[in-house]
Design an enzyme around this catalytic site. Structure first.
Site, PDB file in Angstrom:
ATOM      1  N   LYS A 187      -4.937 -10.351  -5.594  1.00 55.08           N
ATOM      2  CA  LYS A 187      -5.513 -11.474  -4.859  1.00 55.08           C
ATOM      3  C   LYS A 187      -6.393 -12.352  -5.737  1.00 55.08           C
ATOM      4  CE  LYS A 187      -5.467  -9.282  -0.298  1.00 55.08           C
ATOM      5  NZ  LYS A 187      -5.044  -7.952  -0.709  1.00 55.08           N
ATOM      6  N   TYR A 246      -8.177 -11.676   6.996  1.00 58.61           N
ATOM      7  CA  TYR A 246      -6.936 -11.929   6.264  1.00 58.61           C
ATOM      8  C   TYR A 246      -5.832 -12.432   7.193  1.00 58.61           C
ATOM      9  CZ  TYR A 246      -9.150  -9.683   2.269  1.00 58.61           C
ATOM     10  OH  TYR A 246      -9.988  -9.386   1.225  1.00 58.61           O
ATOM     11  N   ASN A 295     -19.808  -2.373   3.131  1.00 51.62           N
ATOM     12  CA  ASN A 295     -18.610  -3.203   3.197  1.00 51.62           C
ATOM     13  C   ASN A 295     -17.564  -2.558   4.093  1.00 51.62           C
ATOM     14  OD1 ASN A 295     -16.693  -5.377   2.077  1.00 51.62           O
ATOM     15  ND2 ASN A 295     -15.574  -3.472   1.733  1.00 51.62           N
ATOM     16  N   GLU A 296     -17.150  -3.275   5.132  1.00 50.54           N
ATOM     17  CA  GLU A 296     -16.045  -2.910   6.015  1.00 50.54           C
ATOM     18  C   GLU A 296     -16.162  -1.498   6.596  1.00 50.54           C
ATOM     19  OE1 GLU A 296     -12.270  -3.709   4.153  1.00 50.54           O
ATOM     20  OE2 GLU A 296     -12.490  -5.860   4.457  1.00 50.54           O
ATOM     21  N   ASN A 319     -14.894 -10.355   6.694  1.00 50.98           N
ATOM     22  CA  ASN A 319     -13.694 -10.256   5.859  1.00 50.98           C
ATOM     23  C   ASN A 319     -12.484 -10.444   6.767  1.00 50.98           C
ATOM     24  OD1 ASN A 319     -15.417  -9.593   3.799  1.00 50.98           O
ATOM     25  ND2 ASN A 319     -14.661  -7.516   3.500  1.00 50.98           N
ATOM     26  N   TYR A 348      -2.559  -9.936   5.997  1.00 48.70           N
ATOM     27  CA  TYR A 348      -2.315  -8.636   6.610  1.00 48.70           C
ATOM     28  C   TYR A 348      -1.851  -8.768   8.061  1.00 48.70           C
ATOM     29  CZ  TYR A 348      -4.588  -6.556   2.550  1.00 48.70           C
ATOM     30  OH  TYR A 348      -4.914  -6.176   1.265  1.00 48.70           O
ATOM     31  N   GLU A 359     -14.653 -12.420   2.559  1.00 47.27           N
ATOM     32  CA  GLU A 359     -13.339 -12.158   1.950  1.00 47.27           C
ATOM     33  C   GLU A 359     -12.271 -12.901   2.732  1.00 47.27           C
ATOM     34  OE1 GLU A 359     -12.131  -8.119   1.290  1.00 47.27           O
ATOM     35  OE2 GLU A 359     -14.128  -7.486   0.615  1.00 47.27           O
ATOM     36  N   TRP A 385     -11.445 -13.764  -1.880  1.00 49.34           N
ATOM     37  CA  TRP A 385     -11.141 -12.454  -2.457  1.00 49.34           C
ATOM     38  C   TRP A 385      -9.854 -12.586  -3.257  1.00 49.34           C
ATOM     39  CZ3 TRP A 385     -14.126  -8.432  -3.025  1.00 49.34           C
ATOM     40  CH2 TRP A 385     -13.563  -7.215  -3.441  1.00 49.34           C
ATOM     41  N   ASP A 417     -10.675   0.230  -1.915  1.00 42.47           N
ATOM     42  CA  ASP A 417      -9.474  -0.368  -2.490  1.00 42.47           C
ATOM     43  C   ASP A 417      -9.730  -0.901  -3.895  1.00 42.47           C
ATOM     44  OD1 ASP A 417      -6.879  -1.267  -2.673  1.00 42.47           O
ATOM     45  OD2 ASP A 417      -7.270  -3.147  -1.598  1.00 42.47           O
TER      46      ASP A 417
END
Length: 592
Positions: A568, A469, A413-414, A467, A473, A504, A549, A162
């Protein structure tokens, strides 16, 4: 590989500036030997910089494939008898390089350095032509991954990270001279007991038969504090001054390759004496619990893209000091070595991450578009990808192992991490990281799709990096239920008895958008969202860090959830503060 450096025995020539540049839209350059003559029909391009935005041309910005860089350089006449080396700090995502008509090196991986000894191809005092063919395409066998899909309008690059796929020569290019007998690598490991420090070193050299290694350690005033001899040894430092978060005290280790009193080569390696340890749910630096306060960040600035710029770097870290941040993660790739040098000098703590972002086909939908691929399979992310990933880990550690600011390796990452395929893929990669550097903890960044109880990769990490949200999200705009859900999950992770860093958490925010009743996208909601998260963190003792983030807004691939990039940031892309910056300053600074 030692970074280019001017010493008593070495000399450097930086090749930054304006290079000839051309897109290879028909893939003709190699077949037509564009390297063998001045680049035909070339324009101009700045180095270092991403090529995408400099040209103010949509066809250039979105281009996928080979691009060509070329310039001539005069080799200094004083370099006669020396080994001449061409060094690239990075080329995103891969490159092949020629000197005049001769191919000298190729490299895969967009964020780590590579070089070639070109001594036999150059004449000191004369000019040579340097040509680099850089390619920015991604596949399932690259790190990061992607795929080129055939569409009615032609081939199109799809990727699952992203942030915008900026490419080019992002960092400096060097021509360097070093002696025939020369040092090739230095590794330092530090420790201390009471007021006495120790620096364990190992040295590698080439063409050094009959030569001896000698070392001198000096403090920040230039005073000699220890000496040693031999290719490996330990230096004892009385009355040691430790490298600490917020106080980047550095010693200088001069390594010499000698015969008697004759110095054949010398190199200076900065050293920060400090220890890093994970003990239960604590993260310790110099034996003291450390709490990470800061950001996920990007190398992303207007026009230049991911090109390194010293003025922006200094400004960013002045903003770190203003807001009270003490750390950041190199999300989602290794940053310029100049950044790590700066963090060494100023005591800024770094989580150092590979470019393994996007290894998760479950992250489709609104951000990237559904794609219908399986993450781990013989046709997608496979054994070849794993080998490329392992090499990326080794190159990251080899480049950054001596930086005291780096306290933790993040190998991905992720990624997808809740399947047997993920477990099989990552298990050996953690071994690779620990073999490359047994002195630092290792982890990866877990995504919300693999919550507590479902992740099969977190078992391998020394630290849990999450991470999340909640309130953005998921539970969008519903911070009350977001807080309940977030605390419930985090309490589960805390039972693992490992340090937890929230790597994040954030909410897209349009600067200047305000509301009496906070709503997603306004500045008041960003603050309320952060306050909710902080209540959760503060209630869980195992949480040892918070990285918002993001530090600043940044560019992404186009999408219906991205208006002019990811918003963000606590600062705008131009580094103007949003309201949340003043809130974080009060939380992170005791004197605010």
């Amino acid at each position: 590989m030692l970074r280019p450096q001017d010493t008593a025995t070495r000399e450097t020539k930086r090749l930054d500036g304006i290079w000839a540049f051309r897109l290879d839209t028909d893939s003709r350059g190699r077949a037509d030997s564009w390297y063998a003559a001045p680049l035909p029909d070339a324009g101009e391009m700045a180095v270092p910089a991403s090529f995408n935005d400099v040209s103010a041309d949509a066809a250039v910005r979105d281009y996928v494939g080979d691009v060509w860089y070329q310039r001539t350089v005069r080799v200094p006449r004083g370099w006669a008898g020396q080994r001449v080396v061409l060094h690239f700090e990075s080329a995103t995502h891969r490159a092949t390089v020629w000197v005049d008509d001769h191919e000298v090196t190729s490299h895969e991986g967009g964020y780590t350095p590579f070089e070639a000894d070109v001594t036999e191809l150059v004449t000191p005092g004369s000019e040579v032509r340097v040509t680099a063919c850089v390619n920015n395409s991604l596949s399932f066998q690259t790190i990061p991954p992607g795929v080129i899909e055939q569409t009615p309008a032609g081939p199109a690059q799809r990727y699952w990270h992203d942030f915008f796929n900026y490419a080019g020569l992002h960092r400096s290019v060097w021509l360097t001279a070093r002696p025939q007998a020369h040092l090739t690598d230095i590794t330092v490991v530090t420790d201390y007991a009471g007021t006495t420090g120790s620096v364990r070193y190992t040295v590698e050299a080439d063409a050094a038969d009959g030569l001896e290694v000698r070392t001198v350690l000096r403090d920040a005033t230039g005073t000699e504090v220890a000496t040693g001899s031999g290719a490996a040894g330990t230096l004892t430092v009385p009355d040691v001054t430790l490298w600490q978060p917020g106080r980047g005290y550095l010693y200088a280790l001069e390594v010499r390759l000698v015969r008697g009193d004759e110095v054949h080569d010398s190199y200076v390696q900065t050293v920060g004496i400090r220890t890093v340890e994970v003990r239960g749910a604590e993260f310790l630096i110099n034996g003291e619990p450390f709490y990470f306060k800061g950001f996920g960040k990007h190398e992303d600035i207007p026009v230049t893209g991911k090109g390194h710029d010293n003025a922006w770097m200094v400004h960013d870290f002045r903003l770190f000091g203003w807001i009270g941040a003490n750390s950041f993660r190199t999300s989602h790739y290794p940053y310029s070595e100049d950044v790590l040098d700066h963090c060494d000098r100023h005591g800024i703590v770094v989580i150092d991450e590979t470019a393994a972002v996007g290894l998760n086909m479950g992250l489709g939908g609104g951000i990237f578009g559904s794609q219908g691929y399986t993450t781990f399979s013989p046709e997608t992310v496979n054994d070849t990808t794993q080998q490329v990933h392992a090499q990326a880990i080794r190159e990251l550690v080899a480049r950054d192992k001596n930086h005291p600011c780096v306290v933790l390796w993040s190998i991905a990452n992720e990624p997808e991490s809740d399947t047997q395929g993920a477990e099989d893929y990552f298990r050996p990669l953690f071994d690779v990281a620990r073999e490359a550097d047994p002195t630092r903890p290792v982890g990866f960044v877990n995504v919300m799709l693999a919550p507590y109880g479902k992740c099969r990769v977190s078992q391998f990490g020394d630290v849990l990096m999450l991470n999340r949200y909640y309130g953005w999200y998921v539970n969008t705009g519903d911070l009350a239920n977001a807080e309940i859900a977030w605390r419930t999950e985090l309490e589960g992770w805390a039972s693992e008895n490992k340090p937890i860093i929230i790597t994040e958490y954030g909410a897209d925010t349009l600067t200047g958008l305000h509301a009496v009743a906070p709503q997603p996208w306004d500045e008041e909601y960003q603050i309320a969202y952060l306050e909710m998260n902080h209540r959760v963190f503060d209630s869980i003792p195992a949480v040892v860090g918070e990285h918002v983030w993001n530090f600043a807004d940044f560019q992404t691939t186009p999408g219906i959830m991205r208006v002019d990039g990811n918003k963000k940031g606590v600062f705008t892309r131009e580094r103007d503060p949003k309201s949340a910056a003043f809130y974080l300053r009060k939380r992170w600074r005791e004197d605010a």
